[in-house]
Each structure stands twice: as C-alpha cells, then as structure tokens.
Design a protein around this motif. Structure first.
Motif, PDB file in Angstrom:
ATOM      1  N   LEU A 138       2.830  -0.966   4.621  1.00 35.49           N
ATOM      2  CA  LEU A 138       2.193   0.322   4.147  1.00 35.49           C
ATOM      3  C   LEU A 138       3.375   1.519   4.171  1.00 35.49           C
ATOM      4  O   LEU A 138       4.251   1.715   4.900  1.00 35.49           O
ATOM      5  CB  LEU A 138       1.398   0.832   5.198  1.00 35.49           C
TER       6      LEU A 138
ATOM      7  N   HIS B 169       0.463  -6.592   5.139  1.00 33.35           N
ATOM      8  CA  HIS B 169       0.695  -5.516   4.361  1.00 33.35           C
ATOM      9  C   HIS B 169       1.941  -5.015   4.470  1.00 33.35           C
ATOM     10  O   HIS B 169       2.622  -5.203   5.537  1.00 33.35           O
ATOM     11  CB  HIS B 169      -0.387  -4.729   4.558  1.00 33.35           C
TER      12      HIS B 169
ATOM     13  N   ILE C 257       0.826  -1.150  -0.002  1.00 40.42           N
ATOM     14  CA  ILE C 257      -0.046   0.042  -0.099  1.00 40.42           C
ATOM     15  C   ILE C 257       0.884   1.287  -0.020  1.00 40.42           C
ATOM     16  O   ILE C 257       1.883   1.504   0.693  1.00 40.42           O
ATOM     17  CB  ILE C 257      -0.926  -0.076   1.150  1.00 40.42           C
TER      18      ILE C 257
ATOM     19  N   GLU D  91      -3.125   0.844  11.186  1.00 39.23           N
ATOM     20  CA  GLU D  91      -2.400  -0.198  10.127  1.00 39.23           C
ATOM     21  C   GLU D  91      -3.510  -0.950   9.823  1.00 39.23           C
ATOM     22  O   GLU D  91      -4.414  -1.473  10.462  1.00 39.23           O
ATOM     23  CB  GLU D  91      -1.640  -0.712  10.936  1.00 39.23           C
TER      24      GLU D  91
END
Length: 321
Positions: free
Chosen positions: A27, A25, A4, A20
């Motif tokens: 980020l 993921h 992301i 979060e």
C-alpha cells in the motif's frame, strides 16, 4: 501481491485510521497527485484509490495492470467509467457513510440563514448591541423552520434523511420530480411546483450531464417565494453566475453552499465574490467530513477492496466480473 496506490490520501483527515488490507499487498499513499505524476505512480498498480484525482481514458489505457479503481467517495465523476468498461477495469464507490453528517450540515446552513446568524454576529462585533440601548435589537428578519416548505432535489438516502429532519422541525418536505419528467409517482411534487412554492430548496443530486446547471436563471425566476438555496452536493448543479445574479435581483433570499464548480475556487469565483454577504454562507466542501463519517468511509473503502480481491465485490459502479 496486490499493489495499491492511494493517489490523494490528504483528502481524508490525518486522524482517520486507514487499516491495512487483509491480504498480501503493498500500500503506497500519496497526499496528492498531479496529472503528470499519474502514470509513474500507478505503473504496476492493480488497485488505485482516488477521491478527486481524475482518471481519464488516456491515462487508463496506459495502465494494463489496473483491475480496480476504489473511489473514496460516493461521486464517481472523476473516473471515465465508459473507458473502464472498455478496458475491463472495475469501479467501486462508498455508500451510506454520510447519512448523518451531510443532512446535519445542510440544516446548519439552513438555520444560520433562516435566523440570520451571520448578519447578527457581524452586528454584535460592530457594536450594534451596545448602540441599541436595550436587551435586543431587530436589524434582520428571523424566520422559524416550522411550517416552511422544504423543496428537496434528490430522493436518495441523503434527501430522505433531510426530509426526516425537516419533518421533525415541523417543515413540509417536497421531493422535486426530475427536471423535464412527469409521472414519477406520488413521492414527487412536480418540478415547477417545487420551484414556485418552496421557502427553502436543497440539492442532493449526483452531477451528471443531465443535472449540470439544473438551477439557472429560468429556475430562479420561477421561484415565487424567494427561497434559500442550499447545496451540499456538487457545485456544478447550480449555475454560479446565475445564482449571484438571482441574489442581486432579490429572486432568492440567500445561499448556503458547501461546494463550488471548481475546487478550490479561484478568487474571482462568483461564490467567492458573494461570500462576504450576510445572506451567503460558503463552507469548503466539508459537509461530508465529520470524524465519524470519515472513519466509516475509510473502513468501507478497505471493505470494498478486500471484497473485490476475495471475488465478492461490493458497491460496484461498473464491474468487470
């Protein structure tokens, strides 16, 4: 793992918490992103977050891993949605977060101009109170909101909330029928009637090819009651050169704007040139930006991303599902 990339994190205040996502993921946050940085930063990303960074067809076509563009705002004019549809990229946006902050800012502008607060403040700073020799002075007209006709362009949640607040002040709200269209039902007042009879006109419409410059010289010349013009939506909805000409010619009594056609505006922007006038208030696109509204936006942004990844997308503007 979902990669992301938030392209313009600085469009949210630093005190706003961005939680979060609750899935595997990575980020990555950038305060701001220039056009020549987009491809490098979005390489391998499955989800892009943008508030105002433009994502064009040329850029999107070079991002085969991109599955979702999460717009951190309601307006999605920064994204080429037709290209997204062709490329199978979903687009979601934020909704309902500004139900208090934008209408409150709208009325802050209306009250400041209707009661000539800027002009009176300038006079006080210039010593006019002392020169008056009495407890008050009357260098500028003051008008109540009660009984004033409030023309509202845009009947969405923000326009509806503005109407509710206007009624609480004793105003007479009117929703303008869409420009060039008739027969839209009893909610609407004909476009020409709103222009001709409003004491205040406030704009709450999205910016599209149909709405760009919807208020220009023909519309200003049709405003018989010399209304205030308020815009807390998008700068391109009003022809800025025409607005200043309307001020010069006395066709309107003042302008309260939170937006300009290009942001930030250049020094020679028409509204920047007019901003020093006592009947003009220009604020830097902050009507949406109360702390409460920004936190709501940030929370909804992550909800949208989590829901997309889980297979139950929300607030899709265009969906590839």
């Amino acid at each position: 793992m979902q990669r992301i990339v938030f392209l313009d994190r600085a469009t949210l205040a630093p005190q706003i918490a961005l939680r979060e996502p609750r899935f595997d993921h990575q980020l990555i946050e950038h305060d701001r992103t220039a056009p020549d940085q987009l491809l490098k930063r979005l390489a391998g990303a499955s989800i892009a977050i943008t508030n105002k960074v433009p994502l064009t067809k040329e850029i999107l076509a070079q991002l085969p891993d991109l599955k979702l563009i999460a717009v951190a705002a309601t307006g999605t004019d920064c994204v080429d949605k037709a290209a997204c549809q062709q490329l199978g990229i979903s687009v979601c946006n934020i909704r309902g977060y500004a139900i208090n902050t934008v209408p409150e800012h709208t009325f802050a502008l209306i009250l400041a101009l209707r009661r000539n607060l800027v002009a009176y403040r300038n006079d006080v700073l210039a010593g006019e109170w002392q020169k008056s020799g009495q407890f008050c002075f009357f260098t500028h007209a003051i008008h109540d909101l009660a009984g004033a006709r409030l023309g509202i362009i845009g009947e969405g949640v923000l326009g509806q909330r503005v109407a509710e607040i206007g009624k609480a002040f004793g105003m007479l709200p009117m929703f303008a029928a869409h420009k060039g269209r008739e027969g839209l039902g009893p909610l609407y007042t004909p476009w020409d009637d709103v222009l001709a009879t409003s004491d205040i006109i406030t704009v709450h419409s999205p910016l599209t090819s149909q709405t760009r410059n919807m208020l220009a010289m023909p519309e200003f010349r049709a405003m018989k009651r010399k209304p205030l013009i308020i815009n807390t939506a998008r700068g391109g909805l009003v022809d800025e050169d025409a607005l200043v000409q309307a001020l010069d010619e006395g066709l309107i009594s003042g302008a309260g704007f939170d937006v300009t056609a290009s942001e930030p505006p250049t020094e020679d922007n028409p509204l920047m040139r007019a901003a020093g006038r006592p009947n003009v208030v220009l604020t830097p696109h902050v009507a949406w930006a109360s702390d409460e509204a920004q936190q709501c936006l940030a929370d909804q942004l992550m909800d949208n991303i989590e829901n997309f990844v889980s297979g139950a997308p929300t607030h899709l503007v265009h969906g590839a599902y």
